[in-house]
Design a protein around this motif. Structure first.
Motif, PDB file in Angstrom:
ATOM      1  N   UNK A  59      -2.215  12.079   5.956  1.00  0.00           N
ATOM      2  CA  UNK A  59      -3.607  12.432   6.175  1.00  0.00           C
ATOM      3  C   UNK A  59      -4.607  11.623   5.366  1.00  0.00           C
ATOM      4  N   UNK A  60      -4.125  10.555   4.744  1.00  0.00           N
ATOM      5  CA  UNK A  60      -4.998   9.721   3.925  1.00  0.00           C
ATOM      6  C   UNK A  60      -4.947   8.271   4.381  1.00  0.00           C
ATOM      7  N   UNK A  61      -5.925   7.499   3.910  1.00  0.00           N
ATOM      8  CA  UNK A  61      -5.890   6.078   4.179  1.00  0.00           C
ATOM      9  C   UNK A  61      -4.976   5.358   3.198  1.00  0.00           C
ATOM     10  N   UNK A  62      -4.608   4.135   3.499  1.00  0.00           N
ATOM     11  CA  UNK A  62      -3.765   3.358   2.586  1.00  0.00           C
ATOM     12  C   UNK A  62      -4.481   3.125   1.255  1.00  0.00           C
ATOM     13  N   UNK A 121       0.591   5.165   1.475  1.00  0.00           N
ATOM     14  CA  UNK A 121      -0.196   6.026   2.344  1.00  0.00           C
ATOM     15  C   UNK A 121       0.379   7.435   2.333  1.00  0.00           C
ATOM     16  N   UNK A 152      -0.469  -5.502   9.276  1.00  0.00           N
ATOM     17  CA  UNK A 152       0.379  -4.501   8.646  1.00  0.00           C
ATOM     18  C   UNK A 152       1.752  -4.420   9.308  1.00  0.00           C
ATOM     19  N   UNK A 155       3.419   0.790   2.895  1.00  0.00           N
ATOM     20  CA  UNK A 155       3.020  -0.217   3.871  1.00  0.00           C
ATOM     21  C   UNK A 155       2.940  -1.588   3.213  1.00  0.00           C
ATOM     22  N   UNK A 193      -9.297   4.112  10.969  1.00  0.00           N
ATOM     23  CA  UNK A 193      -9.737   3.973   9.582  1.00  0.00           C
ATOM     24  C   UNK A 193     -10.880   2.976   9.485  1.00  0.00           C
ATOM     25  N   UNK A 203       0.844  -1.197   0.000  1.00  0.00           N
ATOM     26  CA  UNK A 203       0.000   0.000   0.000  1.00  0.00           C
ATOM     27  C   UNK A 203       0.876   1.243   0.000  1.00  0.00           C
ATOM     28  N   UNK A 251       5.240  -1.846   9.915  1.00  0.00           N
ATOM     29  CA  UNK A 251       5.373  -0.465  10.379  1.00  0.00           C
ATOM     30  C   UNK A 251       5.532   0.547   9.255  1.00  0.00           C
ATOM     31  N   UNK A 299      -4.152   0.640  -2.168  1.00  0.00           N
ATOM     32  CA  UNK A 299      -3.507  -0.585  -2.639  1.00  0.00           C
ATOM     33  C   UNK A 299      -2.694  -0.335  -3.903  1.00  0.00           C
ATOM     34  N   UNK A 323       1.853   1.264  12.655  1.00  0.00           N
ATOM     35  CA  UNK A 323       1.287  -0.005  12.208  1.00  0.00           C
ATOM     36  C   UNK A 323      -0.219  -0.013  12.375  1.00  0.00           C
TER      37      UNK A 323
END
Lengths: 115, 115
Positions: free
Chosen positions: A40-43, A37, A106, A91, B91, A35, A108, A45, B44
């Protein structure tokens, strides 16, 4: 039980240089994910592997990004050449199964800074 | 198309207060999974809960509870008697059956618990 291992944790490179990230998933997990990231955003893919096969790489910018998962265990994600916009956290995650709501574990992450 | 909206960018409360994190999702699939993950400062992401679309039962785990309502396409997360250790980015995520395990994450809610 060891978790998902990623290295390096931090990487600073100049633009146009190559960079590689390594991931070792949890033992027995046949599905591996990379992923991206942004702050300020989500992961998001990039690529998903089922064993050695990349089953979803639709979001991977193939002109500069590549990935491999030899022997269906460890995986490497490479960027060549890096651009300023690639600065982000990368990630790696793994799961026991590939579809059907399996929880993902996940690592680190690797924080990449491109200058 | 799949979409996850976490409208609350940041929330700050005093310790011991209750707090609810909102999650609204969009999907055309009838089979899907919803998740909550926690990302502490260490980076993580940690799995908290999974719900499938056929199970609307609410769930309680200690101080955590989840309210899944298909009628409003929401999967909200409540922390009761918040503690400083709950400070993290949370999230919400969606995996639709047709997307074959591609999880879509929301943009996250940063929760700060003040002592």
């Amino acid at each position: 039980e060891a978790g998902v291992v990623q290295s390096p944790r931090y990487k600073i490179i100049e633009k146009k240089q190559p960079v590689a990230f390594w991931c070792n998933p949890i033992s027995g997990h046949n599905t591996l994910y990379w992923y991206l990231q942004n702050l300020g955003q989500g992961p998001e893919l990039l690529i998903r592997y089922e064993n050695e096969e990349a089953v979803d790489d639709s979001q991977l910018p193939k002109d500069r990004f590549s990935a491999e998962r030899l022997k269906g265990v460890d995986s490497t994600l490479k960027i060549q050449p890096a651009e300023l916009g690639d600065s982000a956290v990368y990630l790696c995650a793994s799961s026991f199964g590939g579809s059907g709501g399996y929880e993902q574990y996940f690592g680190p992450g690797t924080r990449l800074t491109v200058t | 198309a799949q979409k996850v909206t976490q409208a609350q960018t940041e929330i700050s409360v005093v310790e011991k207060e209750d707090v609810t994190l909102d999650c609204v999702y969009e999907t055309r699939d009838t089979t899907y999974y919803l998740f909550w993950y926690k990302q502490p400062p260490s980076g993580e992401l940690v799995f908290l809960i999974r719900r499938n679309s056929f199970d609307e039962q609410n769930e309680i785990s200690g101080r955590y509870s989840w309210n899944f309502q298909k009628s409003t396409s929401s999967f909200n997360f409540t922390i009761t008697a918040s503690q400083v250790v709950d400070s993290a980015v949370y999230f919400c995520a969606l995996e639709s059956y047709s997307s074959a395990s591609k999880i879509i994450f929301g943009s996250g809610t940063r929760l700060s618990i003040r002592p």
